[in-house]
Design a protein around this motif. Structure first.
Motif, PDB file in Angstrom:
ATOM      1  N   SER A  80       0.832  -1.216   0.000  1.00  0.00           N
ATOM      2  CA  SER A  80       0.000   0.000   0.000  1.00  0.00           C
ATOM      3  C   SER A  80       0.861   1.259   0.000  1.00  0.00           C
ATOM      4  N   ILE A  81       2.125   1.122   0.411  1.00  0.00           N
ATOM      5  CA  ILE A  81       3.010   2.278   0.503  1.00  0.00           C
ATOM      6  C   ILE A  81       3.594   2.640  -0.864  1.00  0.00           C
ATOM      7  N   PHE A  82       3.874   1.629  -1.686  1.00  0.00           N
ATOM      8  CA  PHE A  82       4.541   1.877  -2.971  1.00  0.00           C
ATOM      9  C   PHE A  82       3.777   2.856  -3.874  1.00  0.00           C
ATOM     10  N   GLY A  86       5.158   6.291  -5.662  1.00  0.00           N
ATOM     11  CA  GLY A  86       5.171   6.414  -7.112  1.00  0.00           C
ATOM     12  C   GLY A  86       4.449   7.645  -7.618  1.00  0.00           C
ATOM     13  N   ILE A  87       3.262   7.931  -7.087  1.00  0.00           N
ATOM     14  CA  ILE A  87       2.479   9.076  -7.547  1.00  0.00           C
ATOM     15  C   ILE A  87       3.149  10.388  -7.158  1.00  0.00           C
ATOM     16  N   VAL A  88       3.677  10.462  -5.938  1.00  0.00           N
ATOM     17  CA  VAL A  88       4.365  11.687  -5.500  1.00  0.00           C
ATOM     18  C   VAL A  88       5.619  11.918  -6.346  1.00  0.00           C
ATOM     19  N   LEU A  89       6.370  10.865  -6.633  1.00  0.00           N
ATOM     20  CA  LEU A  89       7.556  11.004  -7.480  1.00  0.00           C
ATOM     21  C   LEU A  89       7.179  11.439  -8.890  1.00  0.00           C
ATOM     22  N   THR A  90       6.059  10.931  -9.396  1.00  0.00           N
ATOM     23  CA  THR A  90       5.595  11.327 -10.724  1.00  0.00           C
ATOM     24  C   THR A  90       5.296  12.824 -10.777  1.00  0.00           C
ATOM     25  N   VAL A  91       4.591  13.313  -9.772  1.00  0.00           N
ATOM     26  CA  VAL A  91       4.280  14.748  -9.704  1.00  0.00           C
ATOM     27  C   VAL A  91       5.570  15.562  -9.597  1.00  0.00           C
ATOM     28  N   PHE A  92       6.533  15.077  -8.819  1.00  0.00           N
ATOM     29  CA  PHE A  92       7.814  15.777  -8.667  1.00  0.00           C
ATOM     30  C   PHE A  92       8.535  15.885 -10.012  1.00  0.00           C
ATOM     31  N   ILE A 130       9.232   7.630 -18.284  1.00  0.00           N
ATOM     32  CA  ILE A 130       9.669   7.911 -16.911  1.00  0.00           C
ATOM     33  C   ILE A 130       8.475   7.985 -15.962  1.00  0.00           C
ATOM     34  N   THR A 131       7.471   8.789 -16.318  1.00  0.00           N
ATOM     35  CA  THR A 131       6.359   9.023 -15.392  1.00  0.00           C
ATOM     36  C   THR A 131       5.476   7.786 -15.214  1.00  0.00           C
ATOM     37  N   SER A 132       5.187   7.068 -16.303  1.00  0.00           N
ATOM     38  CA  SER A 132       4.333   5.883 -16.172  1.00  0.00           C
ATOM     39  C   SER A 132       5.053   4.753 -15.445  1.00  0.00           C
ATOM     40  N   SER A 133       6.374   4.662 -15.611  1.00  0.00           N
ATOM     41  CA  SER A 133       7.109   3.625 -14.878  1.00  0.00           C
ATOM     42  C   SER A 133       7.084   3.913 -13.383  1.00  0.00           C
ATOM     43  N   LEU A 134       7.144   5.186 -13.012  1.00  0.00           N
ATOM     44  CA  LEU A 134       7.058   5.537 -11.597  1.00  0.00           C
ATOM     45  C   LEU A 134       5.659   5.266 -11.048  1.00  0.00           C
ATOM     46  N   LEU A 138       5.328   1.348  -9.592  1.00  0.00           N
ATOM     47  CA  LEU A 138       5.290   1.337  -8.137  1.00  0.00           C
ATOM     48  C   LEU A 138       3.884   1.071  -7.594  1.00  0.00           C
ATOM     49  N   GLY A 139       2.994   0.561  -8.435  1.00  0.00           N
ATOM     50  CA  GLY A 139       1.722   0.054  -7.922  1.00  0.00           C
ATOM     51  C   GLY A 139       0.495   0.870  -8.224  1.00  0.00           C
ATOM     52  N   GLY A 140       0.622   1.981  -8.951  1.00  0.00           N
ATOM     53  CA  GLY A 140      -0.567   2.734  -9.335  1.00  0.00           C
ATOM     54  C   GLY A 140      -1.501   1.869 -10.159  1.00  0.00           C
ATOM     55  N   SER A 141      -2.793   1.971  -9.906  1.00  0.00           N
ATOM     56  CA  SER A 141      -3.765   1.076 -10.530  1.00  0.00           C
ATOM     57  C   SER A 141      -4.171   1.579 -11.907  1.00  0.00           C
ATOM     58  N   ALA A 142      -3.230   1.520 -12.833  1.00  0.00           N
ATOM     59  CA  ALA A 142      -3.468   1.959 -14.208  1.00  0.00           C
ATOM     60  C   ALA A 142      -2.679   1.050 -15.142  1.00  0.00           C
ATOM     61  N   GLY A 143      -2.649   1.396 -16.424  1.00  0.00           N
ATOM     62  CA  GLY A 143      -1.963   0.564 -17.406  1.00  0.00           C
ATOM     63  C   GLY A 143      -0.823   1.289 -18.080  1.00  0.00           C
ATOM     64  N   LEU A 144       0.051   0.534 -18.723  1.00  0.00           N
ATOM     65  CA  LEU A 144       1.197   1.091 -19.426  1.00  0.00           C
ATOM     66  C   LEU A 144       0.949   1.241 -20.923  1.00  0.00           C
TER      67      LEU A 144
END
Length: 387
Positions: A80-82, A86-92, A130-134, A138-144
């Protein structure tokens, strides 16, 4: 010392890239226009396949790491932490390195074809990877798949701009990149060809058909050679067709149509919920990621793309979906497993909306496959349990 080594590697790559570019400029001068186009579609396809390989490897190994943390380090809810990270790093990354904006969704490909002559910005060649891999890795519930198609289109578009090809060839190579990306992601070249023709090139001619086929086949072949079957979404089981099951297929089709309407509307509703309020990007990311973390805490199958759970269903191992959940003691109860899978169908759109609405990057194509596979299981299992 590491800095000096990194600089040496970058210098080596830069020199070889220049040599490769010079080689292609020489090939353009020697070959006919048609022959150079065939060579170009292969080059674009290989580039797309390498991008797919990077994305898929990263997402798969993060999933394995989360599984290891859950099973062997006895931290069953650590995954649940990953997604929060991932989302915060993507925004960064978007704020600091991508000018604070990133266009998402395959619709921008259609806009580039219709309004910009097939021109896509250079940053789309690496920004989506870069952003989708993060996010998804890291566990975001979406697709590549959506980021992959945009990356492929950007490769094709910028390649054509680099070698000063015509607008017609630029749009064609853009479509080749899309076909190669889908072919590589699913090991399905036919799907890549159909998507490129039906969605990107609505007025396709016979002359455009061959380059698209070459690109899709090249992308699928490259990913098939370099990616293991554990990473690709592949099925080996072959089931004979039984016409007695046609009524069940019709029933599944009707139910799937209704569920797809719910999924699409609910996904947009959740995503737009975040855009309605003018929150700071980091605050929005934290709020959405925390809500997603709560969902993944109770329903771990919402973690990442979800392809591993689809394979579990196809292998008649649905009970493993209850691993590391509060319902794990009832894994042997088929009705509990069925209810769990059924609830997840309706939660996937919320999880995907939270992932993308909070600032993460990904697509809705993989979630639709996820929902469809779960729905097929629910319909079939319900028929079995009720006799």
């Amino acid at each position: 010392m590491p800095t000096r080594q990194t600089a040496t590697v970058l210098l080596f790559l830069r020199k070889n890239l220049r040599r490769l570019e010079a080689l292609f400029f020489g090939a353009k001068a020697v070959l006919s226009e048609r022959s150079f186009l065939y060579l170009s579609c292969v080059a674009v396809a290989i580039s797309c396949a390498l991008a797919v390989i990077v994305l898929k490897h990263f997402a798969h190994h993060v999933f394995l790491m989360a599984t290891y943390v859950n099973q062997y380090l006895k931290l069953p809810y650590a995954n649940s932490i990953f997604p929060i990270i991932g989302i915060v790093l993507t925004v960064f990354v978007i704020r600091k390195f991508l000018d604070g904006s990133l266009e998402k969704g395959s619709s921008q490909i259609l806009y580039a074809v219709a309004k910009k002559g097939g021109i896509l910005p250079k940053k789309q060649m690496y920004a989506q990877i870069i952003t989708s891999s993060l996010t998804v890795g890291l566990g975001g519930s979406a697709g590549l798949e959506s980021p992959i198609t945009i990356t492929g289109a950007a490769f094709g578009s910028n390649y054509a701009q680099k070698y000063k090809l015509s607008q017609k060839d630029r749009i064609l190579l853009l479509a080749c990149g899309v076909a190669a990306g889908i072919g590589a992601a699913f090991n399905a070249p036919i799907a890549g060809v159909l998507f490129a023709i039906e969605v990107v090139l609505t007025d396709v001619s016979i002359s455009a058909f061959i380059p698209i086929m070459i690109a899709a086949a090249t992308g699928a072949l490259a990913s098939n050679v370099l990616l293991s079957q554990d990473i690709l979404l592949s099925f080996k089981a072959i089931k004979p067709f039984d016409y007695h099951n046609i009524p069940y297929y019709i029933l599944l089709g009707i139910v799937a149509g209704l569920v797809s309407v719910y999924h699409a509307r609910n996904f947009r509703r959740v995503e737009h919920f975040f855009h309605r309020y003018r929150l700071h990007s980091y605050r929005r990311a934290l709020i959405g990621a925390l809500m997603l973390a709560v969902l993944i805490f109770f329903f771990p199958t919402l973690f990442g793309e979800g392809y591993e759970s689809i394979k579990s269903l196809s292998n008649a191992q649905a009970e493993v979906l209850l691993n590391n959940t509060l319902l794990e003691p009832w894994q042997s109860n088929e009705w509990v497993v069925l209810a769990f899978v059924g609830v997840v169908i309706f939660l996937k759109s919320i999880a995907t909306g939270l992932t993308l609405g909070s600032g993460g990057n990904g697509g809705n194509f993989a979630p639709s496959l996820f929902v469809g596979s779960y729905l097929g299981f629910v319909v079939a299992k319900t028929m079995d349990l009720t006799g």
